[in-house]
Design a protein around this motif. Structure first.
Motif, PDB file in Angstrom:
ATOM      1  N   GLY A  53     140.308  52.886  12.670  1.00  0.00           N
ATOM      2  CA  GLY A  53     140.590  51.676  13.433  1.00  0.00           C
ATOM      3  C   GLY A  53     139.333  50.912  13.804  1.00  0.00           C
ATOM      4  N   ALA A  54     138.316  51.624  14.246  1.00  0.00           N
ATOM      5  CA  ALA A  54     137.063  50.973  14.649  1.00  0.00           C
ATOM      6  C   ALA A  54     136.404  50.284  13.453  1.00  0.00           C
ATOM      7  CB  ALA A  54     136.115  51.996  15.270  1.00  0.00           C
ATOM      8  N   THR A  55     136.370  50.961  12.307  1.00  0.00           N
ATOM      9  CA  THR A  55     135.743  50.352  11.128  1.00  0.00           C
ATOM     10  C   THR A  55     136.586  49.195  10.601  1.00  0.00           C
ATOM     11  OG1 THR A  55     136.714  52.057   9.687  1.00  0.00           O
ATOM     12  CG2 THR A  55     134.422  52.400  10.440  1.00  0.00           C
ATOM     13  N   TRP A  56     137.912  49.283  10.737  1.00  0.00           N
ATOM     14  CA  TRP A  56     138.778  48.172  10.315  1.00  0.00           C
ATOM     15  C   TRP A  56     138.487  46.934  11.158  1.00  0.00           C
ATOM     16  CZ3 TRP A  56     142.154  44.665  12.190  1.00  0.00           C
ATOM     17  CH2 TRP A  56     142.941  43.974  11.265  1.00  0.00           C
ATOM     18  N   ILE A  57     138.375  47.114  12.473  1.00  0.00           N
ATOM     19  CA  ILE A  57     138.086  45.992  13.371  1.00  0.00           C
ATOM     20  C   ILE A  57     136.726  45.391  13.031  1.00  0.00           C
ATOM     21  CG2 ILE A  57     137.592  45.338  15.769  1.00  0.00           C
ATOM     22  CD1 ILE A  57     139.738  47.429  16.612  1.00  0.00           C
ATOM     23  N   LEU A  58     135.756  46.247  12.793  1.00  0.00           N
ATOM     24  CA  LEU A  58     134.417  45.784  12.443  1.00  0.00           C
ATOM     25  C   LEU A  58     134.448  44.990  11.131  1.00  0.00           C
ATOM     26  CD1 LEU A  58     131.481  45.989  13.428  1.00  0.00           C
ATOM     27  CD2 LEU A  58     131.234  47.920  11.879  1.00  0.00           C
ATOM     28  N   LYS A  59     135.160  45.519  10.144  1.00  0.00           N
ATOM     29  CA  LYS A  59     135.277  44.831   8.855  1.00  0.00           C
ATOM     30  C   LYS A  59     135.972  43.484   9.030  1.00  0.00           C
ATOM     31  CE  LYS A  59     137.400  45.275   4.264  1.00  0.00           C
ATOM     32  NZ  LYS A  59     137.830  43.899   4.283  1.00  0.00           N
ATOM     33  N   ALA A  60     137.046  43.435   9.810  1.00  0.00           N
ATOM     34  CA  ALA A  60     137.764  42.179  10.052  1.00  0.00           C
ATOM     35  C   ALA A  60     136.841  41.149  10.702  1.00  0.00           C
ATOM     36  CB  ALA A  60     138.996  42.428  10.922  1.00  0.00           C
ATOM     37  N   ASP A  63     134.450  40.017   7.952  1.00  0.00           N
ATOM     38  CA  ASP A  63     135.202  39.205   6.982  1.00  0.00           C
ATOM     39  C   ASP A  63     135.511  37.811   7.527  1.00  0.00           C
ATOM     40  OD1 ASP A  63     135.182  41.286   5.158  1.00  0.00           O
ATOM     41  OD2 ASP A  63     137.290  41.854   5.496  1.00  0.00           O
ATOM     42  N   ASP A  64     135.659  37.700   8.839  1.00  0.00           N
ATOM     43  CA  ASP A  64     135.941  36.409   9.478  1.00  0.00           C
ATOM     44  C   ASP A  64     134.665  35.605   9.747  1.00  0.00           C
ATOM     45  OD1 ASP A  64     138.656  36.844   9.456  1.00  0.00           O
ATOM     46  OD2 ASP A  64     138.762  37.514  11.535  1.00  0.00           O
ATOM     47  N   GLY A  65     133.541  36.068   9.207  1.00  0.00           N
ATOM     48  CA  GLY A  65     132.289  35.335   9.357  1.00  0.00           C
ATOM     49  C   GLY A  65     131.393  35.838  10.465  1.00  0.00           C
ATOM     50  N   GLY A  66     131.814  36.887  11.142  1.00  0.00           N
ATOM     51  CA  GLY A  66     130.976  37.463  12.192  1.00  0.00           C
ATOM     52  C   GLY A  66     129.772  38.172  11.588  1.00  0.00           C
ATOM     53  N   VAL A  67     128.730  38.258  12.341  1.00  0.00           N
ATOM     54  CA  VAL A  67     127.522  38.945  11.883  1.00  0.00           C
ATOM     55  C   VAL A  67     127.150  40.035  12.876  1.00  0.00           C
ATOM     56  CG1 VAL A  67     126.598  36.986  10.571  1.00  0.00           C
ATOM     57  CG2 VAL A  67     126.018  37.234  12.976  1.00  0.00           C
ATOM     58  N   LEU A  68     126.424  41.000  12.374  1.00  0.00           N
ATOM     59  CA  LEU A  68     125.896  42.047  13.243  1.00  0.00           C
ATOM     60  C   LEU A  68     124.430  41.754  13.520  1.00  0.00           C
ATOM     61  CD1 LEU A  68     127.369  45.335  11.681  1.00  0.00           C
ATOM     62  CD2 LEU A  68     128.321  43.899  13.483  1.00  0.00           C
ATOM     63  N   THR A  69     123.994  42.055  14.712  1.00  0.00           N
ATOM     64  CA  THR A  69     122.576  41.932  15.037  1.00  0.00           C
ATOM     65  C   THR A  69     121.818  43.023  14.280  1.00  0.00           C
ATOM     66  OG1 THR A  69     122.678  43.462  16.904  1.00  0.00           O
ATOM     67  CG2 THR A  69     123.138  41.109  17.375  1.00  0.00           C
ATOM     68  N   ARG A  70     120.513  42.943  14.282  1.00  0.00           N
ATOM     69  CA  ARG A  70     119.699  43.996  13.635  1.00  0.00           C
ATOM     70  C   ARG A  70     119.982  45.365  14.250  1.00  0.00           C
ATOM     71  NH1 ARG A  70     114.148  40.633  13.460  1.00  0.00           N
ATOM     72  NH2 ARG A  70     114.638  39.454  11.582  1.00  0.00           N
ATOM     73  N   LYS A  71     120.106  45.362  15.562  1.00  0.00           N
ATOM     74  CA  LYS A  71     120.363  46.624  16.267  1.00  0.00           C
ATOM     75  C   LYS A  71     121.749  47.169  15.901  1.00  0.00           C
ATOM     76  CE  LYS A  71     120.080  48.630  20.878  1.00  0.00           C
ATOM     77  NZ  LYS A  71     119.828  48.385  22.296  1.00  0.00           N
ATOM     78  N   GLU A  72     122.749  46.286  15.842  1.00  0.00           N
ATOM     79  CA  GLU A  72     124.098  46.718  15.473  1.00  0.00           C
ATOM     80  C   GLU A  72     124.144  47.211  14.028  1.00  0.00           C
ATOM     81  OE1 GLU A  72     126.565  43.741  18.487  1.00  0.00           O
ATOM     82  OE2 GLU A  72     126.064  43.062  16.458  1.00  0.00           O
ATOM     83  N   THR A  73     123.424  46.528  13.148  1.00  0.00           N
ATOM     84  CA  THR A  73     123.348  46.975  11.747  1.00  0.00           C
ATOM     85  C   THR A  73     122.729  48.366  11.676  1.00  0.00           C
ATOM     86  OG1 THR A  73     123.228  44.709  10.915  1.00  0.00           O
ATOM     87  CG2 THR A  73     122.388  46.442   9.472  1.00  0.00           C
ATOM     88  N   CYS A  93     131.784  50.687   3.277  1.00  0.00           N
ATOM     89  CA  CYS A  93     131.343  50.254   1.940  1.00  0.00           C
ATOM     90  C   CYS A  93     131.656  48.778   1.715  1.00  0.00           C
ATOM     91  CB  CYS A  93     132.013  51.092   0.849  1.00  0.00           C
ATOM     92  SG  CYS A  93     131.386  52.768   0.686  1.00  0.00           S
ATOM     93  N   GLN A  94     132.804  48.333   2.173  1.00  0.00           N
ATOM     94  CA  GLN A  94     133.236  46.956   1.945  1.00  0.00           C
ATOM     95  C   GLN A  94     132.423  45.918   2.714  1.00  0.00           C
ATOM     96  OE1 GLN A  94     137.409  47.710   2.818  1.00  0.00           O
ATOM     97  NE2 GLN A  94     137.931  47.418   0.660  1.00  0.00           N
ATOM     98  N   VAL A  95     131.711  46.318   3.755  1.00  0.00           N
ATOM     99  CA  VAL A  95     130.908  45.342   4.505  1.00  0.00           C
ATOM    100  C   VAL A  95     129.421  45.418   4.194  1.00  0.00           C
ATOM    101  CG1 VAL A  95     132.569  45.233   6.410  1.00  0.00           C
ATOM    102  CG2 VAL A  95     130.593  46.755   6.599  1.00  0.00           C
ATOM    103  N   ILE A  96     128.984  46.432   3.502  1.00  0.00           N
ATOM    104  CA  ILE A  96     127.551  46.603   3.260  1.00  0.00           C
ATOM    105  C   ILE A  96     126.929  45.385   2.589  1.00  0.00           C
ATOM    106  CG2 ILE A  96     125.882  47.913   1.853  1.00  0.00           C
ATOM    107  CD1 ILE A  96     127.371  50.465   2.757  1.00  0.00           C
ATOM    108  N   GLY A  97     127.638  44.781   1.658  1.00  0.00           N
ATOM    109  CA  GLY A  97     127.106  43.607   0.972  1.00  0.00           C
ATOM    110  C   GLY A  97     126.942  42.388   1.859  1.00  0.00           C
ATOM    111  N   LYS A  98     127.481  42.427   3.050  1.00  0.00           N
ATOM    112  CA  LYS A  98     127.391  41.290   3.977  1.00  0.00           C
ATOM    113  C   LYS A  98     126.380  41.537   5.096  1.00  0.00           C
ATOM    114  CE  LYS A  98     132.130  40.003   2.988  1.00  0.00           C
ATOM    115  NZ  LYS A  98     133.484  39.888   3.474  1.00  0.00           N
ATOM    116  N   LEU A  99     125.660  42.643   5.012  1.00  0.00           N
ATOM    117  CA  LEU A  99     124.692  42.989   6.051  1.00  0.00           C
ATOM    118  C   LEU A  99     123.277  42.637   5.619  1.00  0.00           C
ATOM    119  CD1 LEU A  99     125.994  46.577   6.956  1.00  0.00           C
ATOM    120  CD2 LEU A  99     126.534  44.422   8.113  1.00  0.00           C
TER     121      LEU A  99
END
Length: 172
Positions: A53-60, A63-73, A93-99
């Motif tokens: 659930g946590a990774t699904w929310i993060l991926k969503a 996918d909606d254009g949100g970004v992670l900070t350096r610390k969050e990454t 795996c599905q979000v790695i290309g967007k980091l």
């Protein structure tokens, strides 16, 4: 009850299918200052329902254009090897290309991804190749490993893996 405890209590009810529970949880808590920090903690939770659930929310979010900070990454990179359920691994795996990754983060992720290339789940194999090719962009030293994985994926027994490999090849 802290937000972390509250999120965990809500996510533990996730059955792997009803994603409305996840989107409602995110909507309810995303304005909280500690939301992403707590969510990243839960990505490596030992309960598969919570991690999924946590990774699904993060991926969503991403996918909606949100970004992670350096610390969050950095926190996600360190959480990845601690995930044990395949859906949570797939979401990462599905979000790695967007980091935006540093070379050392790319190296750490490559080490985590290598065993996933042989996973029994075809979608996880497919997306681990995708992720490995993405980390090779962040660290050119990984290009040969990514190229070999991509070539192997093009000959995988699963059509989904071959299709993902073809998509990666076309977008390079």
């Amino acid at each position: 009850m802290s937000l972390l405890e509250q999120l965990r209590a809500e996510l533990v009810r996730f059955d792997g299918k009803a994603v409305s529970l996840l989107s409602e949880t995110a909507a309810r808590h995303k304005a909280n200052k500690s939301f992403f920090n707590d969510l990243l903690t839960l990505c490596a939770d030992k309960s598969p329902a919570v991690a999924d659930g946590a990774t699904w929310i993060l991926k969503a979010h991403i996918d909606d254009g949100g970004v992670l900070t350096r610390k969050e990454t950095a926190r996600l990179v360190s959480a990845a090897p601690k995930t044990s359920s395949w859906p949570a691994q797939l979401h990462i795996c599905q979000v790695i290309g967007k980091l935006e990754l540093t070379a050392s983060q790319a190296q750490a992720l490559a080490k985590w991804l290598k065993p996933l290339l042989k996973h029994e789940r075809p979608f996880l194999r497919a997306w681990s190749v995708d992720a490995l090719c993405a980390v090779a962009v962040a660290d050119k030293a990984l290009k040969a490993i990514a190229d070999r994985a991509l070539k192997a994926a093009q000959n995988d027994s699963a059509a989904s893996v071959r299709a993902r490999a073809g998509n990666i090849e076309r977008n390079r």
